[in-house]
Write an enzyme that holds these catalytic residues in place. Structure first.
Site, short mmCIF file in Angstrom:
data_model
loop_
_atom_site.label_atom_id
_atom_site.label_comp_id
_atom_site.label_asym_id
_atom_site.label_seq_id
_atom_site.Cartn_x
_atom_site.Cartn_y
_atom_site.Cartn_z
N LYS A 35 0.38 3.55 -2.87
CA LYS A 35 -0.76 4.47 -2.94
C LYS A 35 -0.29 5.93 -2.92
O LYS A 35 -1.03 6.83 -3.34
CB LYS A 35 -1.72 4.21 -1.78
CG LYS A 35 -2.53 2.93 -1.88
CD LYS A 35 -3.49 2.80 -0.69
CE LYS A 35 -4.48 1.66 -0.89
NZ LYS A 35 -3.88 0.34 -0.66
N SER A 45 -6.70 3.43 3.93
CA SER A 45 -5.93 2.66 2.97
C SER A 45 -6.84 1.99 1.96
O SER A 45 -6.66 0.82 1.60
CB SER A 45 -5.04 1.62 3.67
OG SER A 45 -4.02 1.16 2.80
N SER A 81 0.80 -1.23 0.00
CA SER A 81 0.00 0.00 0.00
C SER A 81 0.83 1.27 0.00
O SER A 81 0.28 2.37 -0.18
CB SER A 81 -0.95 0.01 1.21
OG SER A 81 -2.03 -0.86 1.00
#
Length: 390
Positions: free
Chosen positions: A61, A118, A58
């Site tokens: 991102k 997230s 993640s």
């Protein structure tokens, strides 16, 4: 025309500092890969497998957020503009905002959903909203990353979902973080947001996963990451006083290990190093010879104050060199860049800063040219004819 003795000149000297004692000691991180950078000076304090392309989970991102921030900056979208949620976005697994096809989240809500929750679904909404498809968006992410100097990053999706082509190095994540902080100060504050729950759908998942927020150590971002392949990672930044550090760690075995390692790195970065001004912008550090000028030399001053990061317990001096190709051809303009200051603090990478002319040196008059011609003639009589460098 350069004189026959034109060459690369090096002036070596020692900069004295009011410090005491020991060289820098390396930090032995438990992370499989890591990098720590002092933002103000650009000094790399720690590097471990920092250029290896690894699964970023993640943490990738952050690239999706960069693309969204860039679209907000140039007016392609507005902060309160609503986005459409596709069935593809709704179907995303893992961490989500629990979006459905009836929702119309704003750009601001998607930013918060990506940072705090997230949200994998939120990243797909952004990707499809900006590029039509997530595949097209991933290609754009890869192109923009290269433009930012991220040489070891490729993207297959917007969320960091496991994929063989989804790769980033720790150095690239640090470079991206630097851009996020410096280019988008109006949006950076979202990274310190501790809670967000879109429409009250996930009260148990409303807290930011960044373990450093709220610890009182200056942490204000940015993004955690975890997959079975990548382990536990964190892209972090913290500011104490006028100093900010950026760090990226990956490959930790647990959330607890990630939290402990991140806090230890922040404390080490601030306690073990201090920033010092070693040269003032208005104070000459040396003189450079001038060829055919009204003056025989010109003062060299830093283009701006030179700040350097040093171990808190250092010896009282820093090795330094000034390098230039001289003598310098007249005329010389005030502020003209003509040399480079090279600082070599023990145990840390060398630091290079430009030096400029402290004053104007016009071309010399008739007498200067006659004296110069006479000196060349005398040198040729002594050493034999030579070809001048052009």
């Amino acid at each position: 025309m350069k004189p026959v003795w034109s060459s690369l000149r090096t002036i070596a000297f020692i900069l004295g500092l009011a410090l005491t004692a020991w060289p820098a000691s390396a930090y032995d991180t438990a992370a499989k890969s890591a990098i720590v950078i002092d933002q103000g000076t650009g000094t790399v304090l720690l590097s471990k497998n920092a250029d290896d392309p690894l699964p970023p989970a993640s943490m990738s991102k952050l690239m999706t957020l960069y693309m969204l921030f860039d679209a907000l900056r140039d007016g392609r979208v507005g902060l309160q503009e609503e986005f459409t949620v596709s069935s593809n976005a709704k179907g995303m697994g893992g961490s989500t905002m629990f979006l459905n096809e009836l929702d119309r989240p704003t750009a601001e809500e998607l930013i918060q959903g990506i940072i705090v929750s997230s949200g994998n679904d939120a990243t797909v909404v952004v990707a499809e909203g900006l590029a039509g498809t997530e595949e097209a968006f991933a290609r754009q992410m890869t192109e923009v990353a290269k433009q930012l100097g991220m040489e070891n990053s490729t993207f297959a999706n917007a969320s960091g979902w496991p994929h063989p082509y989804q790769r980033m190095s720790m150095r690239d994540l640090a470079i991206l973080t630097q851009h996020l902080i410096e280019e988008f100060p109006e949006f950076y504050g979202y990274f310190a947001q501790e809670e967000f729950d879109y429409k009250g759908r996930s009260p148990a998942n409303r807290f930011n996963r960044n373990p450093l927020l709220g610890l009182g150590i200056g942490a204000d971002g940015l993004k955690t990451g975890h997959t079975e392949e990548a382990g536990y990672g964190l892209v972090g930044s913290a500011k104490q006083g006028d100093r900010r550090v950026i760090f990226v760690i990956s490959g930790l075995p647990s959330q607890a290990a990630r939290s402990q390692e991140a806090a230890a790195i922040v404390n080490w970065s601030f306690r073990h190093f201090v920033e010092k001004t070693v040269a003032d912008a208005e104070t000459p550090v040396a003189q450079a010879d001038v060829w055919m000028g009204a003056k025989q030399s010109v003062g060299l001053v830093p283009a701006e104050d030179v700040n350097i990061l040093l171990p808190a317990l250092n010896d009282s001096s820093v090795e330094a060199e000034i390098v230039y190709n001289g003598p310098i051809n007249a005329p010389v303009a005030e502020g003209q860049e003509i040399a480079e200051l090279v600082l070599k603090p023990e145990g840390l990478p060398e630091l290079r800063r430009p030096l400029v002319a402290a004053e104007e040196v016009p071309l010399g008059g008739f007498v200067v040219r006659v004296k110069t011609a006479a000196s060349i003639l005398l040198e040729q009589l002594i050493n034999g004819p030579a070809t001048s460098a052009m």
